[in-house]
Motif scaffolding. Structure first.
Motif, mmCIF file in Angstrom:
data_model
loop_
_atom_site.group_PDB
_atom_site.id
_atom_site.type_symbol
_atom_site.label_atom_id
_atom_site.label_comp_id
_atom_site.label_asym_id
_atom_site.label_seq_id
_atom_site.Cartn_x
_atom_site.Cartn_y
_atom_site.Cartn_z
ATOM 1 N N GLN A 237 0.853 -1.181 0.000
ATOM 2 C CA GLN A 237 0.000 0.000 0.000
ATOM 3 C C GLN A 237 0.893 1.237 0.000
ATOM 4 O O GLN A 237 1.462 1.600 1.019
ATOM 5 C CB GLN A 237 -0.910 -0.014 1.237
ATOM 6 C CG GLN A 237 -1.846 -1.208 1.296
ATOM 7 C CD GLN A 237 -2.860 -1.209 0.159
ATOM 8 O OE1 GLN A 237 -3.262 -0.173 -0.334
ATOM 9 N NE2 GLN A 237 -3.258 -2.401 -0.267
ATOM 10 N N PHE A 238 1.016 1.901 -1.165
ATOM 11 C CA PHE A 238 2.006 2.968 -1.280
ATOM 12 C C PHE A 238 1.449 4.354 -0.995
ATOM 13 O O PHE A 238 2.061 5.366 -1.311
ATOM 14 C CB PHE A 238 2.669 2.954 -2.663
ATOM 15 C CG PHE A 238 1.730 3.056 -3.842
ATOM 16 C CD1 PHE A 238 1.612 2.006 -4.722
ATOM 17 C CD2 PHE A 238 0.971 4.195 -4.079
ATOM 18 C CE1 PHE A 238 0.764 2.098 -5.826
ATOM 19 C CE2 PHE A 238 0.128 4.289 -5.171
ATOM 20 C CZ PHE A 238 0.021 3.234 -6.052
ATOM 21 N N GLY A 239 0.285 4.415 -0.323
ATOM 22 C CA GLY A 239 -0.372 5.700 -0.115
ATOM 23 C C GLY A 239 0.426 6.717 0.662
ATOM 24 O O GLY A 239 0.358 7.917 0.385
ATOM 25 N N LEU A 240 1.218 6.288 1.668
ATOM 26 C CA LEU A 240 1.966 7.269 2.452
ATOM 27 C C LEU A 240 2.985 8.006 1.596
ATOM 28 O O LEU A 240 3.209 9.210 1.774
ATOM 29 C CB LEU A 240 2.656 6.587 3.639
ATOM 30 C CG LEU A 240 3.417 7.521 4.588
ATOM 31 C CD1 LEU A 240 2.489 8.591 5.158
ATOM 32 C CD2 LEU A 240 4.081 6.726 5.702
ATOM 33 N N GLY A 241 3.595 7.315 0.639
ATOM 34 C CA GLY A 241 4.543 7.969 -0.258
ATOM 35 C C GLY A 241 3.903 9.003 -1.161
ATOM 36 O O GLY A 241 4.591 9.813 -1.776
ATOM 37 N N LYS A 242 2.581 8.998 -1.232
ATOM 38 C CA LYS A 242 1.827 9.969 -2.025
ATOM 39 C C LYS A 242 1.189 11.054 -1.159
ATOM 40 O O LYS A 242 0.417 11.879 -1.661
ATOM 41 C CB LYS A 242 0.709 9.252 -2.797
ATOM 42 C CG LYS A 242 1.191 8.219 -3.803
ATOM 43 C CD LYS A 242 1.765 8.864 -5.046
ATOM 44 C CE LYS A 242 1.974 7.854 -6.162
ATOM 45 N NZ LYS A 242 2.410 8.491 -7.416
ATOM 46 N N ASN A 243 1.479 11.054 0.140
ATOM 47 C CA ASN A 243 0.765 11.956 1.038
ATOM 48 C C ASN A 243 1.664 12.707 2.001
ATOM 49 O O ASN A 243 1.205 13.155 3.058
ATOM 50 C CB ASN A 243 -0.288 11.168 1.826
ATOM 51 C CG ASN A 243 -1.550 10.958 1.014
ATOM 52 O OD1 ASN A 243 -2.346 11.864 0.820
ATOM 53 N ND2 ASN A 243 -1.725 9.738 0.512
ATOM 54 N N PHE A 244 2.933 12.875 1.658
ATOM 55 C CA PHE A 244 3.784 13.686 2.515
ATOM 56 C C PHE A 244 3.241 15.117 2.594
ATOM 57 O O PHE A 244 2.600 15.612 1.649
ATOM 58 C CB PHE A 244 5.217 13.707 1.971
ATOM 59 C CG PHE A 244 6.094 12.627 2.541
ATOM 60 C CD1 PHE A 244 7.304 12.957 3.136
ATOM 61 C CD2 PHE A 244 5.719 11.291 2.498
ATOM 62 C CE1 PHE A 244 8.135 11.967 3.671
ATOM 63 C CE2 PHE A 244 6.525 10.294 3.026
ATOM 64 C CZ PHE A 244 7.732 10.625 3.619
ATOM 65 N N GLU A 245 3.492 15.756 3.701
ATOM 66 C CA GLU A 245 2.993 17.114 3.947
ATOM 67 C C GLU A 245 3.396 18.059 2.818
ATOM 68 O O GLU A 245 4.575 18.159 2.457
ATOM 69 C CB GLU A 245 3.566 17.632 5.269
ATOM 70 C CG GLU A 245 2.998 18.936 5.752
ATOM 71 C CD GLU A 245 1.673 18.778 6.483
ATOM 72 O OE1 GLU A 245 1.005 19.792 6.706
ATOM 73 O OE2 GLU A 245 1.312 17.633 6.834
ATOM 74 N N ALA A 246 2.400 18.738 2.226
ATOM 75 C CA ALA A 246 2.643 19.759 1.194
ATOM 76 C C ALA A 246 3.552 19.252 0.082
ATOM 77 O O ALA A 246 4.411 19.976 -0.424
ATOM 78 C CB ALA A 246 3.230 21.027 1.832
ATOM 79 N N SER A 247 3.359 18.005 -0.327
ATOM 80 C CA SER A 247 4.245 17.386 -1.317
ATOM 81 C C SER A 247 3.759 17.527 -2.751
ATOM 82 O O SER A 247 4.478 17.172 -3.682
ATOM 83 C CB SER A 247 4.418 15.896 -0.996
ATOM 84 O OG SER A 247 3.162 15.230 -0.986
ATOM 85 N N GLY A 248 2.554 18.021 -2.957
ATOM 86 C CA GLY A 248 2.007 18.194 -4.299
ATOM 87 C C GLY A 248 1.258 19.509 -4.411
ATOM 88 O O GLY A 248 1.145 20.266 -3.438
ATOM 89 N N SER A 249 0.746 19.778 -5.592
ATOM 90 C CA SER A 249 0.025 21.037 -5.800
ATOM 91 C C SER A 249 -0.999 20.866 -6.915
ATOM 92 O O SER A 249 -0.895 19.951 -7.739
ATOM 93 C CB SER A 249 0.997 22.164 -6.173
ATOM 94 O OG SER A 249 1.671 21.869 -7.396
ATOM 95 N N TYR A 250 -1.994 21.746 -6.922
ATOM 96 C CA TYR A 250 -2.884 21.846 -8.080
ATOM 97 C C TYR A 250 -3.297 23.298 -8.262
ATOM 98 O O TYR A 250 -3.260 24.097 -7.340
ATOM 99 C CB TYR A 250 -4.086 20.900 -7.981
ATOM 100 C CG TYR A 250 -5.059 21.151 -6.850
ATOM 101 C CD1 TYR A 250 -6.084 22.072 -6.982
ATOM 102 C CD2 TYR A 250 -4.967 20.445 -5.659
ATOM 103 C CE1 TYR A 250 -6.996 22.295 -5.964
ATOM 104 C CE2 TYR A 250 -5.863 20.643 -4.632
ATOM 105 C CZ TYR A 250 -6.886 21.576 -4.787
ATOM 106 O OH TYR A 250 -7.781 21.792 -3.763
#
Length: 315
Positions: free
Chosen positions: A175-188
């Motif tokens: 389950q790789f969800g944590l690697g996609k949910n680091f604090e402020a790690s993405g933007s839109y």
């Protein structure tokens, strides 16, 4: 119509772009409408009321003076697709279902707005921090068991998205969800472009640039699962809500040019898959995601603080 959210005092306000340099504060044009875009999307005629309120008005605030924020706030669900571009599947060598989209969820805390810093994990935590330029789809009308041929009727609009991915944490387990949910790690962002203005998603393309160098460039019709099919599939499981966001996946890396030293230096890659043309996002970088018909999402990359205990009282 292009709708933004921006910092206003201690809260967030909405605006409607007038051209490329200025916007109309929605609170001035329609003080009776909510200041929350999800609440407007939940209204049967919300976007129509926004459109009518700003018709014939000129922008009164400069975009350059505004601090943009994620326009959905804390939406109900922020979905994302993995391995949805054929070029990305090819470069990783991974297998995925050709019958069902590979879906996962992100949290609102993992996204920032246009111009805000994306946080790269401290090097003591992780070093393989990758950009992923994507099309974001925003649901405007909810529904369950939506037929494919009616799915696009449920779309309020589209945006650009950078799905920052921490690869080490993706591979800690299945389950790789944590690697996609680091604090402020993405933007839109930078804004929501309404569906009537954007048109058919398959007729557009996505590009990602790091420090001005194009690292991704692909047509959106290279997706394994398109927007309509993904909406139909999701709605089999639960009732889609206004403001739900779907990130449609990312293409593979462009092959590096002969003089592209960074793109050819695989020794500076720390992920599982060494990919020519890929560079990790690092503090001091600037990453841009461009989709024709929408615009450019641009964010500086800033280093997160060194690991240190906090008790959460001031979050």
């Amino acid at each position: 119509m292009r709708i933004i959210a921006y910092q206003s005092g201690a809260g967030t306000a909405l605006g409607v772009m007038d051209g490329t340099d200025s916007f109309i504060p929605l609170a001035d044009a329609a003080p009776d409408l909510p200041s929350d875009l999800v609440a407007i999307l939940a209204m049967p005629d919300g976007l129509d009321r926004v459109r009518a309120a700003v018709a014939g008005r000129a922008g009164t605030q400069a975009l350059a003076d505004a601090r943009l924020k994620p326009f959905l706030g804390r939406a109900n669900a922020l979905w994302a697709l993995a391995l949805n571009f054929k070029t990305h599947i090819e470069e990783t060598g991974l297998t995925t279902s050709r019958l069902h989209p590979h879906l996962f969820l992100r949290t609102a805390a993992s996204y920032v707005g246009h111009g805000e810093p994306i946080l790269a994990p401290h090097e003591d935590v992780a070093r393989a921090f990758d950009y992923e330029g994507e099309l974001a789809v925003v649901i405007g009308r909810g529904g369950r068991h939506i037929p494919r041929d009616r799915a696009l009727d449920h779309v309020a609009g589209y945006s650009c998205l950078n799905e920052g991915s921490v690869r080490e944490y993706q591979h800690h387990n299945r389950q790789f969800g944590l690697g996609k949910n680091f604090e402020a790690s993405g933007s839109y962002g930078p804004w929501l472009v309404t569906a009537d203005e954007f048109g058919d998603p398959a007729r557009h393309r996505v590009k990602t640039r790091v420090n001005g160098v194009t690292r991704q460039d692909a047509p959106l019709d290279d997706m394994l699962f398109d927007v309509a099919g993904t909406i139909a599939y999701l709605s089999q499981a639960y009732t889609l809500r206004p403001g739900d966001l779907i990130a449609m996946g990312t293409p593979g890396a462009l092959h590096p040019a002969e003089d592209d030293v960074d793109g050819r230096d695989l020794s500076r890659q720390f992920g599982t898959f060494k990919t020519p043309g890929l560079v990790h996002m690092r503090p001091g970088d600037r990453v841009e995601v461009e989709i024709d018909g929408i615009g450019v999402l641009s964010n500086p990359i800033q280093g997160d603080t060194a690991p240190a205990y906090t008790d959460g009282r001031h979050v």
